[in-house]
Motif scaffolding. Structure first.
Motif, mmCIF file in Angstrom:
data_model
loop_
_atom_site.group_PDB
_atom_site.id
_atom_site.type_symbol
_atom_site.label_atom_id
_atom_site.label_comp_id
_atom_site.label_asym_id
_atom_site.label_seq_id
_atom_site.Cartn_x
_atom_site.Cartn_y
_atom_site.Cartn_z
ATOM 1 N N HIS A 105 -4.411 11.711 -4.899
ATOM 2 C CA HIS A 105 -5.315 10.775 -5.566
ATOM 3 C C HIS A 105 -6.780 11.200 -5.454
ATOM 4 O O HIS A 105 -7.544 11.075 -6.415
ATOM 5 C CB HIS A 105 -5.109 9.378 -4.986
ATOM 6 N N THR A 161 -8.719 1.845 -16.151
ATOM 7 C CA THR A 161 -7.356 1.856 -15.625
ATOM 8 C C THR A 161 -7.226 2.842 -14.471
ATOM 9 O O THR A 161 -6.611 2.536 -13.434
ATOM 10 C CB THR A 161 -6.359 2.239 -16.736
ATOM 11 N N TYR A 221 -6.465 2.051 -10.487
ATOM 12 C CA TYR A 221 -5.374 2.753 -9.803
ATOM 13 C C TYR A 221 -5.880 3.395 -8.511
ATOM 14 O O TYR A 221 -5.239 3.293 -7.467
ATOM 15 C CB TYR A 221 -4.798 3.813 -10.742
ATOM 16 N N TRP A 222 -7.051 4.046 -8.586
ATOM 17 C CA TRP A 222 -7.616 4.679 -7.391
ATOM 18 C C TRP A 222 -8.016 3.632 -6.349
ATOM 19 O O TRP A 222 -7.958 3.888 -5.151
ATOM 20 C CB TRP A 222 -8.813 5.548 -7.776
ATOM 21 N N GLU A 241 -6.327 0.820 -5.916
ATOM 22 C CA GLU A 241 -5.040 0.407 -5.335
ATOM 23 C C GLU A 241 -4.537 1.424 -4.318
ATOM 24 O O GLU A 241 -3.862 1.071 -3.346
ATOM 25 C CB GLU A 241 -4.008 0.232 -6.445
ATOM 26 N N LYS A 242 -4.886 2.697 -4.526
ATOM 27 C CA LYS A 242 -4.454 3.765 -3.625
ATOM 28 C C LYS A 242 -5.436 3.982 -2.470
ATOM 29 O O LYS A 242 -5.230 4.860 -1.628
ATOM 30 C CB LYS A 242 -4.264 5.071 -4.398
#
Length: 202
Positions: A86, A139, A143-144, A146-147
């Motif tokens: 990531h 988006t 996502y990053w 969430e990671k």
């Protein structure tokens, strides 16, 4: 001697005009562009060119649209690359943005500059590709978050806007000739990435 007109199908001619105009933009700048000159280079009548583009502004919007499509393709390749973790994705995205601007300076200025956006001069075609391109970045940002790579406490839209604004600022400093040393440019990009990543631990 009369120049032989090249036969084009409907879609081919539009693509040929955009391709020729993009090349002229890179070589001569926006001031040199005109539908008459482009039609002449392509080998068709000015009327044929106006059949696809009602004016220069619409042609510039089409060039910018192609730029967004190309950049979206590159970001998707980064996001879909399973060989990257990531943080590597984020790093490649940021460096890729600066590299894209350097490799396509005139197109980049159309994509994000006042020529098409200041007075709402952008075409509907351009808006249809420009807005989803940024939505994809939002988006990716979410996502990053969430990671755990980007700070999860920040609003995803605002964080994406600030990240984009930072990269755009670096890109403009490079394109305007203020920074030209590749090492400095790369280090600035790395610094920006580190600041965004490290905020999650503050």
């Amino acid at each position: 001697m009369t120049k032989i007109k090249t036969p084009y199908h409907h879609g081919d001619l539009k693509a040929a005009i955009i391709k020729t105009a993009s090349k002229m933009l890179d070589e001569q700048g926006i001031e040199a562009l005109s539908l008459r000159k482009i039609a002449e280079k392509v080998g068709v009548s000015r009327t044929a060119a106006y059949h696809h583009f009602k004016d220069k502004n619409e042609l510039l919007s089409a060039i910018a649209s192609q730029g967004f499509i190309l950049w979206q393709k590159q970001t998707k390749a980064i996001f879909d690359n399973k060989n990257l973790n990531h943080q590597q994705q984020l790093t490649q995205f940021c460096h890729g943005y600066i590299k894209f601007s350097i490799n396509n300076p005139n197109t980049y200025d159309l994509m994000f500059g006042r020529t098409l956006w200041k007075d709402n001069a952008s075409s509907d075609e351009l808006k249809k590709v420009a807005y989803p391109s940024f939505e994809h970045q939002v988006t990716m940002t979410k996502y990053w978050q969430e990671k755990g790579i980007l700070p999860p406490s920040e609003n995803s839209l605002r964080l994406a806007q600030v990240l984009w604004g930072t990269l755009h600022g670096i890109a403009k400093l490079v394109l305007d000739g203020i920074y030209t040393d590749n090492n400095n440019i790369s280090e600035m990009c790395d610094c920006a990435i580190a600041l965004f990543i490290n905020t999650k631990t503050n």
